[in-house]
Design a protein around this motif. Structure first.
Motif, PDB file in Angstrom:
ATOM      1  N   ARG A   1       0.810  -1.218   0.000  1.00 47.50           N
ATOM      2  CA  ARG A   1       0.000   0.000   0.000  1.00 47.50           C
ATOM      3  C   ARG A   1       0.836   1.257   0.000  1.00 47.50           C
ATOM      4  O   ARG A   1       0.455   2.263  -0.609  1.00 47.50           O
ATOM      5  CB  ARG A   1      -0.932   0.037   1.214  1.00 47.50           C
ATOM      6  CG  ARG A   1      -2.015  -1.021   1.214  1.00 47.50           C
ATOM      7  CD  ARG A   1      -2.899  -0.898   2.439  1.00 47.50           C
ATOM      8  NE  ARG A   1      -3.975  -1.881   2.455  1.00 47.50           N
ATOM      9  CZ  ARG A   1      -5.154  -1.685   1.868  1.00 47.50           C
ATOM     10  NH1 ARG A   1      -5.409  -0.548   1.259  1.00 47.50           N
ATOM     11  NH2 ARG A   1      -6.079  -2.622   1.916  1.00 47.50           N
ATOM     12  N   ASN A   2       1.959   1.203   0.704  1.00 49.07           N
ATOM     13  CA  ASN A   2       2.735   2.422   0.917  1.00 49.07           C
ATOM     14  C   ASN A   2       4.091   2.323   0.222  1.00 49.07           C
ATOM     15  O   ASN A   2       4.646   1.239   0.012  1.00 49.07           O
ATOM     16  CB  ASN A   2       2.956   2.676   2.409  1.00 49.07           C
ATOM     17  CG  ASN A   2       1.652   2.813   3.159  1.00 49.07           C
ATOM     18  OD1 ASN A   2       0.718   3.423   2.656  1.00 49.07           O
ATOM     19  ND2 ASN A   2       1.587   2.236   4.350  1.00 49.07           N
ATOM     20  N   THR A   3       4.654   3.476  -0.092  1.00 51.84           N
ATOM     21  CA  THR A   3       6.003   3.536  -0.625  1.00 51.84           C
ATOM     22  C   THR A   3       6.993   3.546   0.529  1.00 51.84           C
ATOM     23  O   THR A   3       6.672   3.942   1.643  1.00 51.84           O
ATOM     24  CB  THR A   3       6.203   4.808  -1.472  1.00 51.84           C
ATOM     25  OG1 THR A   3       5.964   5.949  -0.640  1.00 51.84           O
ATOM     26  CG2 THR A   3       5.260   4.826  -2.650  1.00 51.84           C
ATOM     27  N   LEU A   4       8.196   3.123   0.238  1.00 45.35           N
ATOM     28  CA  LEU A   4       9.224   3.070   1.263  1.00 45.35           C
ATOM     29  C   LEU A   4       9.916   4.436   1.332  1.00 45.35           C
ATOM     30  O   LEU A   4      11.040   4.616   0.893  1.00 45.35           O
ATOM     31  CB  LEU A   4      10.233   1.964   0.948  1.00 45.35           C
ATOM     32  CG  LEU A   4      11.246   1.651   2.055  1.00 45.35           C
ATOM     33  CD1 LEU A   4      10.551   1.158   3.305  1.00 45.35           C
ATOM     34  CD2 LEU A   4      12.255   0.613   1.554  1.00 45.35           C
ATOM     35  N   THR A   5       9.226   5.398   1.893  1.00 42.35           N
ATOM     36  CA  THR A   5       9.784   6.739   2.043  1.00 42.35           C
ATOM     37  C   THR A   5       9.644   7.156   3.499  1.00 42.35           C
ATOM     38  O   THR A   5       9.009   6.473   4.311  1.00 42.35           O
ATOM     39  CB  THR A   5       9.050   7.747   1.135  1.00 42.35           C
ATOM     40  OG1 THR A   5       7.677   7.792   1.529  1.00 42.35           O
ATOM     41  CG2 THR A   5       9.159   7.348  -0.325  1.00 42.35           C
ATOM     42  N   PHE A   6      10.213   8.311   3.811  1.00 42.18           N
ATOM     43  CA  PHE A   6      10.179   8.805   5.189  1.00 42.18           C
ATOM     44  C   PHE A   6       8.744   9.038   5.648  1.00 42.18           C
ATOM     45  O   PHE A   6       8.368   8.718   6.773  1.00 42.18           O
ATOM     46  CB  PHE A   6      10.997  10.093   5.284  1.00 42.18           C
ATOM     47  CG  PHE A   6      10.946  10.722   6.638  1.00 42.18           C
ATOM     48  CD1 PHE A   6      11.650  10.171   7.711  1.00 42.18           C
ATOM     49  CD2 PHE A   6      10.200  11.870   6.868  1.00 42.18           C
ATOM     50  CE1 PHE A   6      11.594  10.746   8.958  1.00 42.18           C
ATOM     51  CE2 PHE A   6      10.143  12.449   8.118  1.00 42.18           C
ATOM     52  CZ  PHE A   6      10.851  11.886   9.172  1.00 42.18           C
ATOM     53  N   MET A   7       7.937   9.568   4.708  1.00 42.85           N
ATOM     54  CA  MET A   7       6.546   9.851   5.066  1.00 42.85           C
ATOM     55  C   MET A   7       5.626   8.659   4.802  1.00 42.85           C
ATOM     56  O   MET A   7       4.461   8.693   5.171  1.00 42.85           O
ATOM     57  CB  MET A   7       6.050  11.058   4.260  1.00 42.85           C
ATOM     58  CG  MET A   7       6.828  12.337   4.537  1.00 42.85           C
ATOM     59  SD  MET A   7       6.665  12.885   6.254  1.00 42.85           S
ATOM     60  CE  MET A   7       4.938  13.275   6.311  1.00 42.85           C
ATOM     61  N   ALA A   8       6.166   7.597   4.138  1.00 47.81           N
ATOM     62  CA  ALA A   8       5.376   6.399   3.841  1.00 47.81           C
ATOM     63  C   ALA A   8       4.091   6.744   3.115  1.00 47.81           C
ATOM     64  O   ALA A   8       2.990   6.382   3.523  1.00 47.81           O
ATOM     65  CB  ALA A   8       5.080   5.609   5.112  1.00 47.81           C
ATOM     66  N   HIS A   9       4.221   7.482   2.005  1.00 48.11           N
ATOM     67  CA  HIS A   9       3.046   7.839   1.213  1.00 48.11           C
ATOM     68  C   HIS A   9       2.427   6.588   0.604  1.00 48.11           C
ATOM     69  O   HIS A   9       3.117   5.612   0.305  1.00 48.11           O
ATOM     70  CB  HIS A   9       3.426   8.818   0.108  1.00 48.11           C
ATOM     71  CG  HIS A   9       3.850  10.153   0.631  1.00 48.11           C
ATOM     72  ND1 HIS A   9       2.997  11.008   1.272  1.00 48.11           N
ATOM     73  CD2 HIS A   9       5.067  10.779   0.611  1.00 48.11           C
ATOM     74  CE1 HIS A   9       3.634  12.113   1.626  1.00 48.11           C
ATOM     75  NE2 HIS A   9       4.911  11.987   1.238  1.00 48.11           N
ATOM     76  N   LYS A  10       1.142   6.664   0.381  1.00 50.08           N
ATOM     77  CA  LYS A  10       0.472   5.591  -0.322  1.00 50.08           C
ATOM     78  C   LYS A  10       0.917   5.568  -1.786  1.00 50.08           C
ATOM     79  O   LYS A  10       1.215   6.606  -2.375  1.00 50.08           O
ATOM     80  CB  LYS A  10      -1.051   5.760  -0.248  1.00 50.08           C
ATOM     81  CG  LYS A  10      -1.666   5.276   1.043  1.00 50.08           C
ATOM     82  CD  LYS A  10      -3.184   5.243   0.904  1.00 50.08           C
ATOM     83  CE  LYS A  10      -3.814   4.626   2.154  1.00 50.08           C
ATOM     84  NZ  LYS A  10      -5.279   4.519   1.997  1.00 50.08           N
ATOM     85  N   ILE A  11       0.933   4.351  -2.332  1.00 49.93           N
ATOM     86  CA  ILE A  11       1.246   4.254  -3.756  1.00 49.93           C
ATOM     87  C   ILE A  11       0.090   4.837  -4.555  1.00 49.93           C
ATOM     88  O   ILE A  11      -1.039   4.957  -4.057  1.00 49.93           O
ATOM     89  CB  ILE A  11       1.499   2.795  -4.175  1.00 49.93           C
ATOM     90  CG1 ILE A  11       0.241   1.952  -3.944  1.00 49.93           C
ATOM     91  CG2 ILE A  11       2.684   2.209  -3.429  1.00 49.93           C
ATOM     92  CD1 ILE A  11       0.378   0.524  -4.448  1.00 49.93           C
ATOM     93  N   GLY A  12       0.352   5.184  -5.792  1.00 53.15           N
ATOM     94  CA  GLY A  12      -0.696   5.733  -6.624  1.00 53.15           C
ATOM     95  C   GLY A  12      -1.607   4.644  -7.162  1.00 53.15           C
ATOM     96  O   GLY A  12      -1.444   3.450  -6.874  1.00 53.15           O
ATOM     97  N   SER A  13      -2.581   5.066  -7.920  1.00 53.08           N
ATOM     98  CA  SER A  13      -3.475   4.124  -8.581  1.00 53.08           C
ATOM     99  C   SER A  13      -2.648   3.273  -9.544  1.00 53.08           C
ATOM    100  O   SER A  13      -2.010   3.789 -10.458  1.00 53.08           O
ATOM    101  CB  SER A  13      -4.563   4.884  -9.343  1.00 53.08           C
ATOM    102  OG  SER A  13      -5.383   4.004 -10.049  1.00 53.08           O
ATOM    103  N   VAL A  14      -2.648   1.965  -9.326  1.00 56.97           N
ATOM    104  CA  VAL A  14      -1.755   1.075 -10.074  1.00 56.97           C
ATOM    105  C   VAL A  14      -2.193   1.005 -11.539  1.00 56.97           C
ATOM    106  O   VAL A  14      -3.370   0.735 -11.837  1.00 56.97           O
ATOM    107  CB  VAL A  14      -1.750  -0.333  -9.456  1.00 56.97           C
ATOM    108  CG1 VAL A  14      -0.834  -1.259 -10.250  1.00 56.97           C
ATOM    109  CG2 VAL A  14      -1.321  -0.257  -7.999  1.00 56.97           C
ATOM    110  N   SER A  15      -1.240   1.231 -12.432  1.00 56.54           N
ATOM    111  CA  SER A  15      -1.544   1.195 -13.864  1.00 56.54           C
ATOM    112  C   SER A  15      -0.887   0.018 -14.566  1.00 56.54           C
ATOM    113  O   SER A  15      -1.367  -0.433 -15.608  1.00 56.54           O
ATOM    114  CB  SER A  15      -1.096   2.500 -14.527  1.00 56.54           C
ATOM    115  OG  SER A  15       0.292   2.707 -14.306  1.00 56.54           O
ATOM    116  N   CYS A  16       0.221  -0.495 -13.999  1.00 58.11           N
ATOM    117  CA  CYS A  16       0.900  -1.599 -14.674  1.00 58.11           C
ATOM    118  C   CYS A  16       1.756  -2.369 -13.673  1.00 58.11           C
ATOM    119  O   CYS A  16       2.285  -1.805 -12.714  1.00 58.11           O
ATOM    120  CB  CYS A  16       1.763  -1.091 -15.828  1.00 58.11           C
ATOM    121  SG  CYS A  16       2.977   0.152 -15.341  1.00 58.11           S
TER     122      CYS A  16
END
Length: 1349
Positions: free
Chosen positions: A1305-1320
């Motif tokens: 669900r989340n990206t591995l960043t400091f803020m742990a943002h959610k991933i975007g709408s998956v396109s591929c």
């Protein structure tokens, strides 16, 4: 090995290379047994992929790692894929080189002046003679007879000695002359020789040495005084061209005087001085040898009797000196010109040795001037090399102008000594027994062996073979000729540099003369040698026609004994002979070449061993060149029914053959330059010609959507020729679509045209109506006409059309009465039916929209011929305006509306060629004309520069008064095909070992990784190892991971492609798929994974572009491009095309919002199947099996799934609707392993279905992965996992038994943002890595949490 055998063996290996026949057809062999349950162990030698593909029920092979996973074929790596789209020059004919090897001013010595100043019995005052001293003059003792008789005899003997080298010259002599006699002699010689060279031979043994001022001595009338003769006077009397031989002491003083006279030391010395050649006996400070060992005229003896002089000198230094006396040398049997005798053999070897020495030490231009321009000069300079060797042993150094480097110690003199010794050892026995047989020297055999050794190890980076002149000499002998020709052929095959060397050494007249021989065993190698020569220098065509050499090749072409590859070379030679050479065309037509070629084409059979694609290709090209712009030959070809013979060739599997056939058909079309007919007696023949042109055009229209840009380019060139002959009729058809208040016809589909027997049909409609409305269609009526209020109807937008001249001139009569259009004066051909012209215009528009930039340029060039020119405007970006304030739109219409509705041939809709419209440059509109017209936008007036940077095109300027020929786009297939023969064809590639090593290394890595993937247990695939900001504003549309490098490739909606190294986190490259994108990229695939891979980029409109070198910054090159869904309905902004690539079979599967699935063979570059997919739905997902060639699955918009095997007659082998909700299938694929019966299908509704083709119910497992939001599905090629993504910012990973392994669900960043709408989503082919793209610019790569990555 004889070259006949060599060519047979080598060509059998290289013929496939010539056409890139790397396609593996073994899959077709198992099609008939596709439903059998054959026991794999009963056929131990069959490949596992074949075994797997022979049954859909043999599952359970997941743990097997074998070569079925790694296809061994390589595609799209031929010559045409390297040069065509890159627009590389195909100039195999080097015009600069022609002037270098060919002797421009071939010359002969027409007159010889002999001046003897001997004054026998009176020694000159400055000479002190030793005793005994040299006395012989011309091998005569002057003191053995009366002085007057002696000098006369010497003079006559010297004449005869010179006549041996130049028998046709005029000889004049003066014995002990005065100054006036020399002057009259020079004048007479120049008058006799005219512009030819004069030889002046001066023997000054009876006069003092030349003076330091450059004077030689003669006599007064009473012979009581020595009279000086200035060199300047002699030069003025004899003029140039001339050659001087000075046989006297201190002769170097004369050379110095000439040098000062003509200022030879200056680079800007006059040309007349450069035509002056000097041979002097010694340096300025030297005296001639007086030893009794030598004759007094040793220099003259070396120049005129070299064999005798060389042997006499050699005898005193040889081991034979005790058994061989001088007197025997004068008794050597034979004649100098008879190489079967001892004397002839020695003379032949001597010529070869001296030629070789000169070739190896002199600059090539100087060698050609001294040894190839004039026979007498060449002989004297060969003998001069001997004089230097002999006289230097007596401390005397002969000199010359031009100056030669020292050659007296060259190692080839050792070869001469050995050959002379072998020959002289037979002399006593030959003299004693005249019937004894002479044994030839092994000299030439040994030298040919040395040449062969060089061929086995040499290349263009090493020193050229020094034996090349000897090979030329060997051609004169029948016993050595065949071997010499074979070795020469091998040498010429090394490249154009080798051909250049051979021509420079003088090989051309020899091989030209050999065409007169009738020896059967020489035919093949002579054809090969001439192929190599003409591949470099086209100018030889004139010599061949002059000597009737074309007959030799026509007979060879018509023979059935030769191999087809060799007959293809004969066809190539004949094609060059007639290329742009009217006399050659006439001669070959008279020799019945057209019937010979057509007869061979008619008898060609794909199953016949005599049928070779290269042979067929060159038969077509040869015929095309025979009748290109030659009306008599065109009529001859039409009478022989050539169009019907060529039509089946347009469906041949080799693109080169199809392109060559299109070229031949195109050149049959008369462009009307010199063939206007006014009717009368020729009316019937002209009607027949028109009917033949209809057949030709119909045949060509069938391949307007061919998969090879090489073929489509030839179609465009052919249509350009047709447009010239039918310019006004085509223009009228196109112009009628703008005529206001008139019925507009809809252009018919090209699929309505199918020539009987052509064997090729384009599925679907190629181009529909010329004019279609976009979103804003207020100015277009229901039947497709432009309303009178439309700005298109109000202002002329077509240069050269009736609407372009004046608002009141909208009649067809203006078109009909216009005898000159675009500055081109044409004859008026009889009109065909309007439907045919509509088909042609449709084809032109299709070509103008071609995904290949080069073909599109040709297509637009064709449109310009019928008066349609492009003008480009940049498409408007959302939220911005490109209209300046002074150009604001009035009224309700918008600029965007114009851009959508006014693109009358759908360039804007296709996304390839955005247009605005240009007011034609006829005259500025009158103010009253613009009054009341609703202004829509400001039009940009820019000329269309058609010949800007397009290689292979003429440089036309429409309406600028250029020649008619310059308007036609030029064909490229002929010059491109010629390039094949300019490259080595007998040997393999030098880098074959490196390629094989790289292949094996990757193969081993892949097999190891496959084994790991098949046995690994995945825990969680959610560890993010890399994240890449692609800078895509609209997000990522598709991604791809390279198998053998840490590289990920991404593309977006605007067809921008980015390449990134995820280990080093550095971008590698970025480029646009094409210039005017607005459709997006639907799929990225890799071709030739194990080799240098190619990137296949599929656009949503169905266009395919394939790139190489895509990982190197700004080095990407387009390999090929084509439309995978030809005939789709124009005006549709996107086909939503779906494609997949299958390396095993070389097939590309393509479909979309159309009623069929197209199967393209990328090796053949042609559409081989068009399989109906159903009328009520369209294909939304495609997946090809990566282990079973010809097997693929399709998911449709109604939730149904179908499986096809193109090897079976019915093709459709399975169909089911596993998804309950009728929502489109988002992803589909075969499960890992060799089992072809199990599949996975995911629908937009969110359910993932696991299918077994052997189960009548179809589905055996269902996963509700996402509710109504599934957007992507990925199936690992070898590991037992799948991944799905949703529009709700979630990725899930499942095992094949339905167990969810992880979710992301989340990206591995400091803020742990959610991933975007998956396109591929994309798995790595051989590792447990997952690349995910989303609506945001980030592309993330995930690995298993337990992996070492």
């Amino acid at each position: 090995m004889a070259l006949g055998d060599l060519m047979e063996s080598r060509f059998s290996q290289s013929s496939m290379v010539a056409f890139g026949s790397n396609h593996i057809d073994r899959y077709d062999a198992v099609a008939s047994s596709s439903n059998s349950n054959e026991d794999s162990e009963s056929v131990p030698h069959r490949r596992d992929s074949e075994l797997a593909s022979s049954s859909y029920g043999n599952g359970g092979t997941h743990g097997t790692t074998n070569m079925a996973y790694l296809p061994q074929n390589a595609l799209l790596c031929d010559l045409r894929h390297e040069a065509f789209e890159a627009c590389l020059p195909y100039g195999h004919f080097d015009s600069d080189f022609v002037s270098k090897w060919r002797t421009k001013d071939r010359m002969k010595t027409g007159c010889v002046a002999i001046v003897l100043c001997l004054n026998i019995s009176v020694d000159p005052p400055d000479v002190i003679k030793i005793s005994p001293c040299a006395r012989m003059e011309c091998w005569l003792d002057p003191f053995s007879m009366a002085p007057r008789k002696a000098i006369e005899t010497i003079g006559e003997t010297l004449k005869k000695q010179y006549e041996r080298w130049q028998p046709r010259a005029s000889y004049k002599d003066k014995l002990d002359p005065t100054v006036d006699e020399v002057k009259r002699l020079c004048a007479a010689c120049r008058k006799c020789a005219k512009s030819e060279r004069v030889l002046f031979h001066y023997n000054g043994h009876g006069v003092p040495k030349p003076t330091a001022n450059g004077e030689i001595w003669v006599f007064n009338k009473s012979y009581t005084q020595y009279i000086p003769l200035p060199i300047s006077d002699l030069d003025s009397w004899l003029k140039t061209p001339s050659i001087y031989v000075f046989d006297c002491s201190a002769a170097g003083l004369i050379v110095n005087a000439f040098s000062e006279l003509h200022d030879w030391s200056s680079p800007s010395s006059s040309g007349s001085g450069k035509d002056c050649i000097l041979l002097a006996a010694c340096e300025a400070h030297e005296t001639l040898p007086q030893s009794a060992e030598f004759p007094a005229d040793i220099f003259t003896s070396c120049l005129t009797t070299p064999i005798k002089m060389a042997l006499r000198w050699f005898c005193t230094r040889s081991l034979l000196r005790e058994s061989l006396h001088y007197s025997l040398i004068d008794k050597i049997p034979g004649r100098p010109n008879d190489r079967k005798t001892l004397l002839g053999e020695l003379n032949w070897i001597f010529t070869a040795v001296t030629d070789t020495i000169a070739w190896n030490v002199l600059p090539h231009d100087l060698f050609r001037r001294l040894f190839r321009q004039d026979l007498l000069v060449a002989s004297l300079f060969r003998n001069f090399l001997l004089a230097e060797r002999i006289m230097r042993s007596a401390n005397c150094s002969p000199i010359s102008h031009p100056m030669l480097p020292p050659t007296h110690q060259h190692h080839m003199w050792d070869a001469w000594d050995m050959a002379a010794e072998i020959c002289l050892s037979q002399l006593p026995s030959l003299i004693e027994d005249p019937t004894a047989e002479f044994q030839p020297s092994p000299f030439f055999t040994e030298q040919l062996t040395a040449f062969e050794v060089w061929l086995n190890h040499g290349n263009d980076n090493k020193k050229p073979p020094e034996q090349l002149p000897i090979v030329l000499q060997v051609l004169l002998s029948q016993c050595h000729r065949f071997r010499a020709l074979v070795l020469l052929g091998r040498f010429l095959d090394m490249g154009s540099w080798a051909v250049g060397l051979a021509l420079s050494v003088g090989i051309f007249p020899y091989v030209l003369k050999l065409l007169q021989t009738t020896t059967p065993e020489l035919r093949q190698i002579l054809v090969f040698i001439w192929t190599k020569i003409l591949a470099l220098d086209k100018s030889c065509q004139v010599d061949l026609v002059k000597d009737e050499g074309h007959m030799y090749f026509i007979k060879f072409l018509d023979s059935i004994e030769a191999f087809p590859e060799q007959r293809a070379m004969a066809a190539f030679v004949l094609a060059v002979i007639v290329d742009g050479h009217r006399r050659g065309q006439e001669a070959c037509t008279e020799a019945d070449l057209i019937n010979v070629c057509l007869r061979r084409l008619k008898s060609s059979n794909p199953n016949d061993v005599q049928t070779e694609p290269l042979f067929i290709q060159w038969l077509c090209l040869c015929l095309g060149k025979v009748w290109e712009d030659f009306i008599e030959a065109q009529i001859f070809g039409l009478q022989a029914d050539a169009p019907a013979i060529f039509a089946p060739l347009l469906s041949e599997p080799q693109p080169e053959v199809r392109a060559a056939a299109a070229f031949a058909l195109g050149t049959l079309l008369d462009v009307g330059f010199d063939s206007c007919r006014d009717g009368g007696g020729d009316e019937y023949d002209y009607d027949e010609k028109i009917r033949a042109e209809i057949d030709i055009v119909r045949s060509l229209l069938n391949i307007v959507s061919d998969g090879s840009p090489l073929v489509r380019a030839e179609v465009a060139v052919a249509l350009a020729r047709f447009s010239f002959g039918h310019n006004k009729h085509l223009k009228a058809v196109a112009a009628s679509y703008w005529k206001p208040q008139s019925s507009l016809l809809t252009l018919p589909s090209l699929t309505q045209i199918k020539t009987p027997g052509s064997g090729y049909s384009t599925p679907g409609s190629i181009v529909g109506p010329l004019l279609r409305a976009g979103v804003d269609n207020s100015s277009v009526t229901r039947d497709g006409r432009i309303s009178s209020s439309s700005p298109l109807a109000s202002s002329g937008i077509m240069h050269g059309s009736p609407l372009s001249d004046d608002s009141s001139q909208h009649s067809d009569s203006a078109m009909a009465n216009d005898g000159i259009s675009n500055g081109i004066t044409n004859c008026r051909p009889k009109s065909l039916d309007s439907t045919m012209y509509s088909h042609c215009v449709s084809a032109m528009f299709t070509l103008a929209k071609d995904p290949s930039p080069r073909v599109a340029t040709l297509g637009r060039r064709v449109l310009s011929i019928i008066g349609i020119e492009q003008v480009v405007t940049k498409p408007l970006k959302a939220g911005s305006s490109s209209i300046r304030a002074s150009e604001q739109v009035s009224g309700t219409a918008s600029f965007a509306g114009l851009a959508r509705s006014s693109s009358w041939f759908e360039m804007q809709a296709s996304g390839h060629l955005p247009l605005t419209f240009r007011t034609p440059p006829v005259s500025p509109p009158r103010p009253s004309y613009m009054t009341g017209i609703r202004r829509v936008c400001s039009l940009e007036f820019r000329p269309y520069l058609m010949g800007s940077s397009d290689c292979g095109l003429a440089d036309p300027v429409l309406g600028s008064g250029g020649t008619e020929r310059s308007f036609l786009p030029q064909s490229v297939i002929y010059s491109w095909s010629c390039d094949h023969f300019s490259k080595p064809v007998l040997g393999g590639a030098d880098d074959g070992d490196d390629i094989q090593a790289r292949w094996e290394e990757r193969e081993k890595f892949a097999l190891d990784q496959i084994a790991k993937c098949q046995h690994i247990t995945v825990s969680k695939l959610n560890r993010q190892i890399a994240s890449w900001d692609t800078k895509f504003e609209t997000g990522t549309k598709t991604t791809l991971m390279q198998p053998f490098s840490p590289i990920v490739i991404a593309a977006d909606e605007k067809e921008r492609i980015r390449v990134w190294n995820y280990e080093d986190a550095v971008p590698l490259n970025g480029f646009d798929n094409h210039d005017f994108p607005d459709k997006g990229i639907s799929k990225l695939c890799l071709i030739n994974e194990l080799d240098n891979s190619l990137l296949l980029v599929a656009s949503c409109d169905g266009n395919i572009r394939i790139w190489r070198d895509y990982t190197n910054r700004d080095q990407q090159k387009l390999v090929t491009a084509f439309s995978s869904i030809p005939g789709h309905k124009p005006g549709v902004r996107s086909m939503n095309a779906v494609v997949d690539w299958q390396q095993q079979s070389g097939y590309l599967y393509a479909s979309g919002e159309t009623s069929c699935i197209n199967v393209w063979d990328l090796d053949k570059e042609m559409l081989i199947h068009s399989i109906p997919s159903g009328p009520d739905c369209f294909v939304s997902a495609l997946s090809a099996s990566q282990v079973h060639g010809g097997l693929y699955a399709a998911g449709c918009s109604d939730g149904s799934v179908s499986v096809y095997d193109i090897r079976t007659p019915e093709m459709l082998i399975y169909s089911v609707r596993p998804h309950k909700k009728k929502e489109r299938v988002v992803g589909i694929g075969f499960q890992p392993g060799l089992d072809s019966a199990k599949m996975v299908s995911a629908a937009q509704a969110g359910d993932i279905q696991f299918l077994d083709l052997r189960n009548n119910m179809g589905t055996y497992l269902t996963i509700d992965a996402h509710r109504g939001s599934l957007t992507a599905l990925a199936i690992h090629r070898h590991a037992h996992i799948i991944a799905s993504g949703s529009a709700k910012q979630l990725i899930k990973v499942f095992s094949l038994d339905g167990k969810q392994l992880s979710s992301i669900r989340n990206t591995l960043t400091f803020m742990a943002h959610k991933i975007g709408s998956v396109s591929c989503l994309t798995f790595h082919p051989y590792e447990l890595l997952l690349a995910a793209g989303a609506a945001d610019p980030l592309v993330s790569i995930y690995a298993d949490e337990n992996s070492e990555t």
